[in-house]
Design a protein around this motif. Structure first.
Motif, mmCIF file in Angstrom:
data_model
loop_
_atom_site.group_PDB
_atom_site.id
_atom_site.type_symbol
_atom_site.label_atom_id
_atom_site.label_comp_id
_atom_site.label_asym_id
_atom_site.label_seq_id
_atom_site.Cartn_x
_atom_site.Cartn_y
_atom_site.Cartn_z
ATOM 1 N N THR A 184 65.611 84.305 -11.430
ATOM 2 C CA THR A 184 66.302 83.109 -11.904
ATOM 3 C C THR A 184 67.633 83.020 -11.155
ATOM 4 O O THR A 184 68.115 84.003 -10.602
ATOM 5 N N ALA A 185 68.226 81.840 -11.129
ATOM 6 C CA ALA A 185 69.509 81.657 -10.442
ATOM 7 C C ALA A 185 70.301 80.558 -11.119
ATOM 8 O O ALA A 185 69.738 79.581 -11.634
ATOM 9 N N ARG A 186 71.623 80.714 -11.102
ATOM 10 C CA ARG A 186 72.525 79.751 -11.731
ATOM 11 C C ARG A 186 72.502 78.408 -10.993
ATOM 12 O O ARG A 186 72.492 77.347 -11.606
ATOM 13 N N ASP A 187 72.471 78.437 -9.661
ATOM 14 C CA ASP A 187 72.509 77.244 -8.822
ATOM 15 C C ASP A 187 71.090 76.839 -8.435
ATOM 16 O O ASP A 187 70.371 77.626 -7.814
ATOM 17 N N PRO A 188 70.640 75.629 -8.786
ATOM 18 C CA PRO A 188 69.276 75.208 -8.421
ATOM 19 C C PRO A 188 69.008 75.294 -6.920
ATOM 20 O O PRO A 188 67.887 75.605 -6.506
ATOM 21 N N ALA A 189 70.017 75.043 -6.100
ATOM 22 C CA ALA A 189 69.819 75.116 -4.650
ATOM 23 C C ALA A 189 69.525 76.550 -4.216
ATOM 24 O O ALA A 189 68.706 76.780 -3.309
ATOM 25 N N THR A 190 70.177 77.523 -4.858
ATOM 26 C CA THR A 190 69.898 78.924 -4.552
ATOM 27 C C THR A 190 68.471 79.277 -4.928
ATOM 28 O O THR A 190 67.756 79.955 -4.178
ATOM 29 N N LEU A 191 68.039 78.798 -6.094
ATOM 30 C CA LEU A 191 66.675 79.098 -6.532
ATOM 31 C C LEU A 191 65.648 78.475 -5.592
ATOM 32 O O LEU A 191 64.624 79.096 -5.279
ATOM 33 N N GLU A 192 65.917 77.276 -5.116
ATOM 34 C CA GLU A 192 64.983 76.643 -4.188
ATOM 35 C C GLU A 192 64.946 77.371 -2.848
ATOM 36 O O GLU A 192 63.900 77.440 -2.205
ATOM 37 N N ARG A 193 66.073 77.931 -2.430
ATOM 38 C CA ARG A 193 66.060 78.729 -1.205
ATOM 39 C C ARG A 193 65.247 80.010 -1.409
ATOM 40 O O ARG A 193 64.517 80.449 -0.518
ATOM 41 N N ILE A 194 65.375 80.622 -2.580
ATOM 42 C CA ILE A 194 64.553 81.791 -2.903
ATOM 43 C C ILE A 194 63.076 81.429 -2.867
ATOM 44 O O ILE A 194 62.243 82.164 -2.324
ATOM 45 N N ARG A 195 62.731 80.258 -3.405
ATOM 46 C CA ARG A 195 61.340 79.794 -3.392
ATOM 47 C C ARG A 195 60.856 79.591 -1.949
ATOM 48 O O ARG A 195 59.717 79.920 -1.607
ATOM 49 N N LEU A 196 61.712 79.057 -1.103
ATOM 50 C CA LEU A 196 61.360 78.840 0.299
ATOM 51 C C LEU A 196 61.145 80.164 1.018
ATOM 52 O O LEU A 196 60.146 80.357 1.723
ATOM 53 N N LEU A 197 62.077 81.108 0.840
ATOM 54 C CA LEU A 197 61.998 82.386 1.532
ATOM 55 C C LEU A 197 60.831 83.240 1.027
ATOM 56 O O LEU A 197 60.355 84.119 1.753
ATOM 57 N N ARG A 198 60.391 83.005 -0.203
ATOM 58 C CA ARG A 198 59.279 83.772 -0.767
ATOM 59 C C ARG A 198 58.012 83.654 0.072
ATOM 60 O O ARG A 198 57.216 84.597 0.145
ATOM 61 N N ALA A 199 57.785 82.509 0.716
ATOM 62 C CA ALA A 199 56.528 82.243 1.423
ATOM 63 C C ALA A 199 56.810 81.829 2.862
ATOM 64 O O ALA A 199 56.557 80.690 3.263
ATOM 65 N N HIS A 200 57.370 82.762 3.642
ATOM 66 C CA HIS A 200 57.528 82.592 5.090
ATOM 67 C C HIS A 200 58.465 81.459 5.497
ATOM 68 O O HIS A 200 58.478 81.062 6.665
ATOM 69 N N GLY A 201 59.215 80.889 4.573
ATOM 70 C CA GLY A 201 60.069 79.754 4.910
ATOM 71 C C GLY A 201 59.297 78.468 5.107
ATOM 72 O O GLY A 201 59.818 77.504 5.686
ATOM 73 N N MET A 202 58.055 78.423 4.573
ATOM 74 C CA MET A 202 57.207 77.232 4.723
ATOM 75 C C MET A 202 57.587 76.166 3.706
ATOM 76 O O MET A 202 57.864 76.461 2.548
ATOM 77 N N THR A 203 57.573 74.917 4.140
ATOM 78 C CA THR A 203 58.008 73.816 3.281
ATOM 79 C C THR A 203 56.937 73.345 2.313
ATOM 80 O O THR A 203 57.218 72.530 1.432
ATOM 81 N N SER A 204 55.710 73.806 2.444
ATOM 82 C CA SER A 204 54.660 73.473 1.477
ATOM 83 C C SER A 204 53.659 74.620 1.425
ATOM 84 O O SER A 204 53.554 75.415 2.365
ATOM 85 N N GLY A 205 52.919 74.688 0.315
ATOM 86 C CA GLY A 205 51.919 75.727 0.141
ATOM 87 C C GLY A 205 50.508 75.201 0.325
ATOM 88 O O GLY A 205 50.275 73.991 0.426
ATOM 89 N N THR A 206 49.553 76.139 0.338
ATOM 90 C CA THR A 206 48.158 75.774 0.569
ATOM 91 C C THR A 206 47.638 74.819 -0.488
ATOM 92 O O THR A 206 46.943 73.842 -0.189
#
Length: 386
Positions: free
Chosen positions: A188-210
């Protein structure tokens, strides 16, 4: 054998896994997203990101918050090694901090202040045994010095206030945790932008999933950052949804068992301050009661105590060996001395604590511990006549 920890898995988990097989979608999909949303709601957070482990989550949080080479991160040594390893993974330097006291094995604010330098950029607070540190004091310290606060909440799933202290918090679903997915974690993260960056970095920096591409929500993808493969799969998410629903009841049972331990140890005369067993966390504070640590008398032979308990089919463990004493960290961070951490690590013993236990189990452990301490008592040397 009465185990230190024991996961509770049954028909609901089996049915949840079978449903994933029947659905045919086993990678990151709807169940992962539902677990993220449910976990966030349970912890008073707007959203969360599921990951493959708590270690992966710590790495992602540090990376997303911009920690890197040249930065120092204050960390406790009374923790699992992953806390410090995650700092090395981003190229930063861990700076080890002592605990508050033998009865309060959380990171010392005064020692943290003494070890802060101009290179210090972050603090990782570890919720040892599931107990939360003082939110207001740590937030004030961080704000006064412009520091990032990250919660290593591996022990604290389900506790009110966990995730509300730091700029990011990371939880563990490892097999011995209060809720489990075998391997896995949540950020979890206080800043939504930080959480979205974590989500991006979780999967190779890809902008969409399968799944997004399959369902027509995206026609392709870009790679906008150097990310990692830290995703959670549908099998683990399915188990996690079942476990999360049971977590409040399980944590309540742990709290009751921990209270029973305190009463039982006191009745048995084992809690006698410096001359007997020390029970950490004597003052009430929010906790998931993940483990039940006690501090043995200073002259007790811990190995003999553990062997005596094992002979009675009672498993015990040690949480933890101090990280700064491992070879890797002695070489990277030479000359570190943490007297309270080292003394706590020398004497601590974790007793069985999990929801499969009952009051009779607690009393049996307490009686066995009393007998084991007698057996492990040092034998006085006979005086040699002149």
């Amino acid at each position: 054998m009465l185990l230190v920890s024991e996961p509770i898995l049954g028909d609901e988990e089996k049915a949840a896994l079978a449903a994933v097989v029947d659905d045919g979608w086993i990678t990151m999909g709807d169940r992962v997203r539902r677990l993220e949303q449910a976990f966030a709601q349970a912890h008073g957070q707007p959203d969360a990101v599921a990951v493959s482990s708590c270690t992966a989550g710590l790495h992602l949080a540090l990376a997303a918050l911009g920690l890197g080479p040249g930065d120092e991160v204050l960390v406790p040594s009374m923790t699992f090694v992953a806390t410090a390893n995650s700092v090395l993974h981003v190229g930063a330097t861990p700076v080890f901090v002592d605990i508050e006291g033998l009865d309060l094995p959380l990171m010392s604010l005064s020692d943290a202040a003494a070890k802060r330098t101009g290179r210090t950029r972050a603090v990782i607070l570890v919720h040892y045994a599931g107990y939360l540190p003082d939110r207001e004091r740590w937030r004030a310290f961080a704000q006064a010095h412009g520091l990032i606060l990250i919660e290593d909440a591996a022990h604290a799933a389900g506790v009110t206030g966990a995730g509300a202290i730091g700029d990011a918090a990371v939880f563990s679903f490892y097999g011995n945790k209060n809720m489990t997915t075998a391997e896995g974690g949540m950020v979890t993260a206080r800043d939504p932008a930080t959480l979205e960056r974590i989500r991006l970095l979780r999967a190779h920096g890809m902008t969409s999933g399968t799944q997004q591409r399959l369902t027509g929500h995206a026609s392709g993808y870009d790679v906008t950052a150097l990310g990692f493969n830290y995703r959670m799969d549908e099998f683990r998410a399915a188990i996690g949804l079942v476990q999360l629903a049971r977590l409040p009841a399980w944590n309540a049972k742990r709290q009751a068992l921990a209270a029973r331990y305190h009463r039982s140890l006191e009745r048995g005369g084992l809690e006698r301050g410096g001359s007997g067993i020390v029970l950490p966390f004597p003052e009430p504070r929010p906790s998931a009661n993940h483990i039940m640590p006690v501090l043995l008398p200073a002259d007790a032979d811990r190995t003999r105590v553990m062997q005596a308990l094992r002979a009675r089919d009672i498993q015990t463990s040690v949480h933890y060996a101090p990280v700064h004493r491992f070879t890797l960290y002695r070489e990277r961070c030479p000359g570190v001395s943490l007297p309270l951490t080292e003394e706590f690590a020398r004497r601590t013993l974790s007793l069985p604590l999990h929801p499969r236990m009952d009051d009779g189990d607690v009393d049996a452990v307490t009686r066995a511990l009393a007998q084991a301490l007698v057996q492990a008592r040092p034998v006085p040397c006979e005086e040699t006549p002149p």
